[in-house]
Design a protein around this motif. Structure first.
Motif, PDB file in Angstrom:
ATOM      1  N   PHE A 434       9.695  -4.353 -13.719  1.00 44.70           N
ATOM      2  CA  PHE A 434      10.928  -4.534 -12.953  1.00 44.70           C
ATOM      3  C   PHE A 434      10.906  -5.936 -12.346  1.00 44.70           C
ATOM      4  CE2 PHE A 434      14.234  -1.561 -11.180  1.00 44.70           C
ATOM      5  CZ  PHE A 434      15.026  -2.544 -10.590  1.00 44.70           C
ATOM      6  N   PRO A 435      11.168  -6.966 -13.137  1.00 46.84           N
ATOM      7  CA  PRO A 435      11.088  -8.340 -12.631  1.00 46.84           C
ATOM      8  C   PRO A 435      11.984  -8.551 -11.420  1.00 46.84           C
ATOM      9  CG  PRO A 435      11.323  -8.323 -15.026  1.00 46.84           C
ATOM     10  CD  PRO A 435      11.533  -6.916 -14.572  1.00 46.84           C
ATOM     11  N   GLY A 436      11.431  -9.224 -10.410  1.00 44.25           N
ATOM     12  CA  GLY A 436      12.188  -9.521  -9.210  1.00 44.25           C
ATOM     13  C   GLY A 436      12.106  -8.460  -8.134  1.00 44.25           C
ATOM     14  N   GLU A 437      11.540  -7.296  -8.451  1.00 45.96           N
ATOM     15  CA  GLU A 437      11.438  -6.230  -7.458  1.00 45.96           C
ATOM     16  C   GLU A 437      10.312  -6.544  -6.466  1.00 45.96           C
ATOM     17  OE1 GLU A 437      12.366  -2.359  -5.770  1.00 45.96           O
ATOM     18  OE2 GLU A 437      13.369  -4.054  -6.722  1.00 45.96           O
ATOM     19  N   ALA A 438      10.546  -6.261  -5.199  1.00 42.13           N
ATOM     20  CA  ALA A 438       9.554  -6.543  -4.164  1.00 42.13           C
ATOM     21  C   ALA A 438       8.512  -5.433  -4.112  1.00 42.13           C
ATOM     22  CB  ALA A 438      10.236  -6.682  -2.808  1.00 42.13           C
ATOM     23  N   PRO A 439       7.229  -5.760  -4.086  1.00 40.64           N
ATOM     24  CA  PRO A 439       6.204  -4.731  -3.881  1.00 40.64           C
ATOM     25  C   PRO A 439       6.286  -4.197  -2.458  1.00 40.64           C
ATOM     26  CG  PRO A 439       5.226  -6.910  -3.788  1.00 40.64           C
ATOM     27  CD  PRO A 439       6.660  -7.110  -4.188  1.00 40.64           C
ATOM     28  N   THR A 440       5.926  -2.948  -2.279  1.00 40.57           N
ATOM     29  CA  THR A 440       5.985  -2.323  -0.960  1.00 40.57           C
ATOM     30  C   THR A 440       4.727  -1.516  -0.693  1.00 40.57           C
ATOM     31  OG1 THR A 440       7.022  -0.264  -1.718  1.00 40.57           O
ATOM     32  CG2 THR A 440       8.494  -2.111  -1.197  1.00 40.57           C
ATOM     33  N   GLY A 441       4.490  -1.281   0.584  1.00 38.26           N
ATOM     34  CA  GLY A 441       3.336  -0.471   0.954  1.00 38.26           C
ATOM     35  C   GLY A 441       3.453   0.955   0.458  1.00 38.26           C
ATOM     36  N   VAL A 442       4.656   1.562   0.562  1.00 39.17           N
ATOM     37  CA  VAL A 442       4.815   2.943   0.102  1.00 39.17           C
ATOM     38  C   VAL A 442       4.710   3.020  -1.422  1.00 39.17           C
ATOM     39  CG1 VAL A 442       6.159   3.679   2.089  1.00 39.17           C
ATOM     40  CG2 VAL A 442       7.340   2.707   0.117  1.00 39.17           C
ATOM     41  N   GLY A 443       5.198   1.988  -2.116  1.00 44.32           N
ATOM     42  CA  GLY A 443       5.077   1.972  -3.568  1.00 44.32           C
ATOM     43  C   GLY A 443       3.633   1.877  -4.005  1.00 44.32           C
ATOM     44  N   TYR A 444       2.864   0.991  -3.350  1.00 46.99           N
ATOM     45  CA  TYR A 444       1.461   0.862  -3.708  1.00 46.99           C
ATOM     46  C   TYR A 444       0.681   2.121  -3.359  1.00 46.99           C
ATOM     47  CZ  TYR A 444      -3.430  -0.327  -3.515  1.00 46.99           C
ATOM     48  OH  TYR A 444      -4.791  -0.311  -3.687  1.00 46.99           O
ATOM     49  N   THR A 445       0.963   2.723  -2.202  1.00 46.78           N
ATOM     50  CA  THR A 445       0.260   3.953  -1.819  1.00 46.78           C
ATOM     51  C   THR A 445       0.483   5.045  -2.864  1.00 46.78           C
ATOM     52  OG1 THR A 445       0.481   3.407   0.525  1.00 46.78           O
ATOM     53  CG2 THR A 445       0.024   5.704  -0.036  1.00 46.78           C
ATOM     54  N   SER A 446       1.722   5.175  -3.332  1.00 44.85           N
ATOM     55  CA  SER A 446       2.024   6.169  -4.357  1.00 44.85           C
ATOM     56  C   SER A 446       1.302   5.842  -5.657  1.00 44.85           C
ATOM     57  CB  SER A 446       3.543   6.217  -4.584  1.00 44.85           C
ATOM     58  OG  SER A 446       3.894   7.228  -5.479  1.00 44.85           O
ATOM     59  N   TRP A 447       1.280   4.585  -6.034  1.00 46.43           N
ATOM     60  CA  TRP A 447       0.574   4.145  -7.240  1.00 46.43           C
ATOM     61  C   TRP A 447      -0.935   4.372  -7.100  1.00 46.43           C
ATOM     62  CZ3 TRP A 447      -2.988   0.284  -8.544  1.00 46.43           C
ATOM     63  CH2 TRP A 447      -3.000  -0.123  -9.884  1.00 46.43           C
ATOM     64  N   MET A 448      -1.469   4.042  -5.921  1.00 43.88           N
ATOM     65  CA  MET A 448      -2.906   4.145  -5.661  1.00 43.88           C
ATOM     66  C   MET A 448      -3.396   5.588  -5.751  1.00 43.88           C
ATOM     67  SD  MET A 448      -4.832   3.074  -2.108  1.00 43.88           S
ATOM     68  CE  MET A 448      -3.996   4.385  -1.212  1.00 43.88           C
ATOM     69  N   ARG A 449      -2.607   6.527  -5.219  1.00 42.23           N
ATOM     70  CA  ARG A 449      -3.034   7.932  -5.227  1.00 42.23           C
ATOM     71  C   ARG A 449      -3.175   8.451  -6.637  1.00 42.23           C
ATOM     72  NH1 ARG A 449       1.135   9.827  -0.475  1.00 42.23           N
ATOM     73  NH2 ARG A 449      -0.133   9.143   1.316  1.00 42.23           N
ATOM     74  N   ARG A 450      -2.306   8.036  -7.524  1.00 40.87           N
ATOM     75  CA  ARG A 450      -2.354   8.532  -8.902  1.00 40.87           C
ATOM     76  C   ARG A 450      -3.418   7.837  -9.723  1.00 40.87           C
ATOM     77  NH1 ARG A 450       2.123   9.554  -6.529  1.00 40.87           N
ATOM     78  NH2 ARG A 450       3.349  11.396  -7.048  1.00 40.87           N
ATOM     79  N   HIS A 451      -4.004   6.779  -9.199  1.00 35.25           N
ATOM     80  CA  HIS A 451      -5.153   6.131  -9.825  1.00 35.25           C
ATOM     81  C   HIS A 451      -6.454   6.506  -9.134  1.00 35.25           C
ATOM     82  CE1 HIS A 451      -3.366   3.546 -12.906  1.00 35.25           C
ATOM     83  NE2 HIS A 451      -2.368   3.315 -12.073  1.00 35.25           N
ATOM     84  N   ASP A 452      -6.386   7.460  -8.202  1.00 34.85           N
ATOM     85  CA  ASP A 452      -7.574   7.937  -7.477  1.00 34.85           C
ATOM     86  C   ASP A 452      -8.340   6.793  -6.824  1.00 34.85           C
ATOM     87  OD1 ASP A 452      -7.093  10.602  -8.165  1.00 34.85           O
ATOM     88  OD2 ASP A 452      -8.095  10.369 -10.091  1.00 34.85           O
ATOM     89  N   VAL A 453      -7.606   5.860  -6.221  1.00 35.97           N
ATOM     90  CA  VAL A 453      -8.233   4.744  -5.513  1.00 35.97           C
ATOM     91  C   VAL A 453      -8.403   5.135  -4.045  1.00 35.97           C
ATOM     92  CG1 VAL A 453      -8.006   2.331  -4.826  1.00 35.97           C
ATOM     93  CG2 VAL A 453      -7.193   3.073  -7.066  1.00 35.97           C
TER      94      VAL A 453
END
Length: 496
Positions: A434-453
């Motif tokens: 998604f070019p141009g989309e801003a990264p967010t804390g809630v987005g990373y947290t959701s991504w992180m949980r599914r990668h078991d980080v």
């Protein structure tokens, strides 16, 4: 069949091959290409073709019952089985391969039944249900019937049928799958000469939030009555609320005088995600993080519906930090969401326990605990001097680049460093899809949980913008970062 009829059929099948190939991109655009997807691997396409043709030839020769073709039947069965296992290794593929390998030794009727079932099993994963699936099955059936004729196994009709089947297989291999019903969907849609990233959440019956990676976009279910998408505070791109029916529908998208479309499938079950409020973009960002991590689950409740234990602990630690710096008082800005109300209660309770009065804005720390829209207005007021504050202490869910551009001295309690490899992986995946989309804390947290980080130690981070005087000859306008033209840096050690 006369020689003329056979040649006519041969020419018809050969002529249909380029038409099927040319029509494949248009069919793919109806579903939308998976965002960030690369072109299909030629080797994977070839392997899929071998699997399809191997099954058809082995089934046809097995049904023919002709003497002297056992070795050709075995060769075709082995080719199809090995190709199937190579194309999509799984338990189902192993069962299909075993069924294909058994064809040379089965009686005619059993071979016909097993061959038909194996053919369906091989075709359906390669081709989404639709008209081209029917054509593909018909082409493979033609190969099988030609091989089953009491005539030489190879001739012009068989070669023509094989060419048609290969053409269809090539056109379908690597094509995008239809949307998962009721699952948030990220696609790149062709609109005129350009490609537009589109995210639909929760893709369920009822109101859905559609996010576009551009402005000046219109969208809707009726191409003659499209609604303009609009900007939202604290976000990039544009957003449109669309009321989707249950089941399949088509979303029309217009930009710059050009029109494209996207097929949707909302399923039949409503979603728990309410995207109609000001917190809708944050809800979408959390769902997008999960999709980027490979999730194919339905969207759950939005983050603003509850205050998590980790976030409550981060707020208490931030109050303790402020108390340790001998602040005279604190002020709080919140909203009416369940999370906002709970966060206010946590901060006020921790402040009372630390002996800190909670008053209106003034020359003391300002705790911003609202959602993105209200926080955007508050931080702009602080930056412009309309609201007095001795630093802005933001809730963890306000890590969002567009919010942090106002000169409000923002500090956030985070359990990760944005410069580490794992957050950088999320940023790279987001930028590609998604070019141009801003990264967010809630987005990373959701991504992180599914990668078991696992979460890291809690620290206080400062968001700041970097200004380089003069023209250095570099264009940073489109570079990806957590803060536009800025950075997020740890300013404390581990918080208690």
């Amino acid at each position: 069949m006369t020689a003329f009829a056979r040649r006519a059929g041969t020419l018809a099948v050969l002529a249909a091959a380029p038409l099927l190939l040319s029509g494949a991109p248009a069919w793919a655009h109806e579903h939308g290409a998976p965002a960030g997807a690369s072109a299909p691997d030629v080797t994977a396409v070839f392997v899929r073709c071998l699997a399809l043709l191997g099954v058809a030839v082995a089934a046809g020769l097995s049904v023919s019952g002709r003497p002297g073709v056992r070795r050709w039947t075995i060769a075709a069965a082995v080719t199809g089985a090995v190709a199937e296992l190579s194309a999509a290794p799984s338990v189902v593929s192993a069962l299909l391969a075993a069924a294909v390998l058994a064809l040379p030794w089965l009686p005619v009727r059993a071979a016909a039944a097993v061959g038909a079932a194996a053919g369906l099993g091989v075709v359906l994963p390669a081709a989404p249900l639709g008209p081209l699936t029917v054509v593909l099955l018909a082409g493979l059936g033609c190969v099988a019937l030609q091989c089953a004729r009491p005539a030489p196994a190879v001739g012009w009709p068989q070669a023509a049928a094989a060419a048609g089947a290969v053409a269809v297989a090539v056109s379908l291999a690597g094509a995008p799958q239809p949307p998962d019903p009721g699952v948030p969907m990220l696609r790149t849609v062709a609109v005129g000469a350009g490609a537009l990233p589109v995210f639909v959440t929760p893709q369920a019956p009822g109101w859905n939030l559609v996010h576009f990676g551009a402005e000046d976009v219109q969208a809707g279910l009726d191409p003659g009555a499209l609604t303009p998408a609009r900007a939202r505070p604290g976000t990039a791109g544009s957003w449109a609320l669309v009321n989707l029916p249950a089941g399949r529908s088509r979303l029309w998208i217009a930009r710059g005088g050009a029109t494209g479309s996207l097929k949707l499938d909302t399923g039949r079950t409503p979603s728990r995600a309410d995207v109609t409020t000001d917190d809708g973009p944050e809800c979408a960002s959390a769902a997008l993080g999960a999709v980027l991590a490979g999730s194919r689950e339905r969207a759950g409740a939005c983050p603003a519906q509850e205050l998590t234990r980790d976030d409550a602990g981060a707020l208490r630690a931030m109050v303790a930090f402020v108390a340790g710096r001998h602040a005279a008082a604190v002020s709080v800005v919140s909203d009416g969401s369940p999370r906002g109300a709970a966060a206010r209660a946590v901060v006020e309770s921790a402040a009372r326990a630390a002996g800190l009065p909670v008053t209106g804005p003034g020359e003391h720390p300002l705790f911003v605990l609202s959602g993105w829209a209200a926080a955007d207005a508050t931080l702009r007021d602080v930056g412009a001097g309309r609201v007095r504050a001795q630093g802005s202490y933001l809730a963890p869910w306000l890590l969002n680049g567009p919010l942090l551009t106002a000169p409000s001295a923002p500090l956030l309690p985070l359990r990760f460093d944005v410069h580490d490899s794992t957050p950088s992986g999320y940023l790279a995946a987001l930028t590609a899809a998604f070019p141009g989309e801003a990264p967010t804390g809630v987005g990373y947290t959701s991504w992180m949980r599914r990668h078991d980080v696992p979460a890291g130690p809690l620290r206080l981070y400062a968001a700041s913008q970097l200004f380089v005087p003069g023209d250095q000859g570099h264009d940073h306008q489109h570079s990806a970062s957590w803060v536009p033209s800025g950075t997020v840096t740890a300013v404390t050690g581990r918080l208690a």
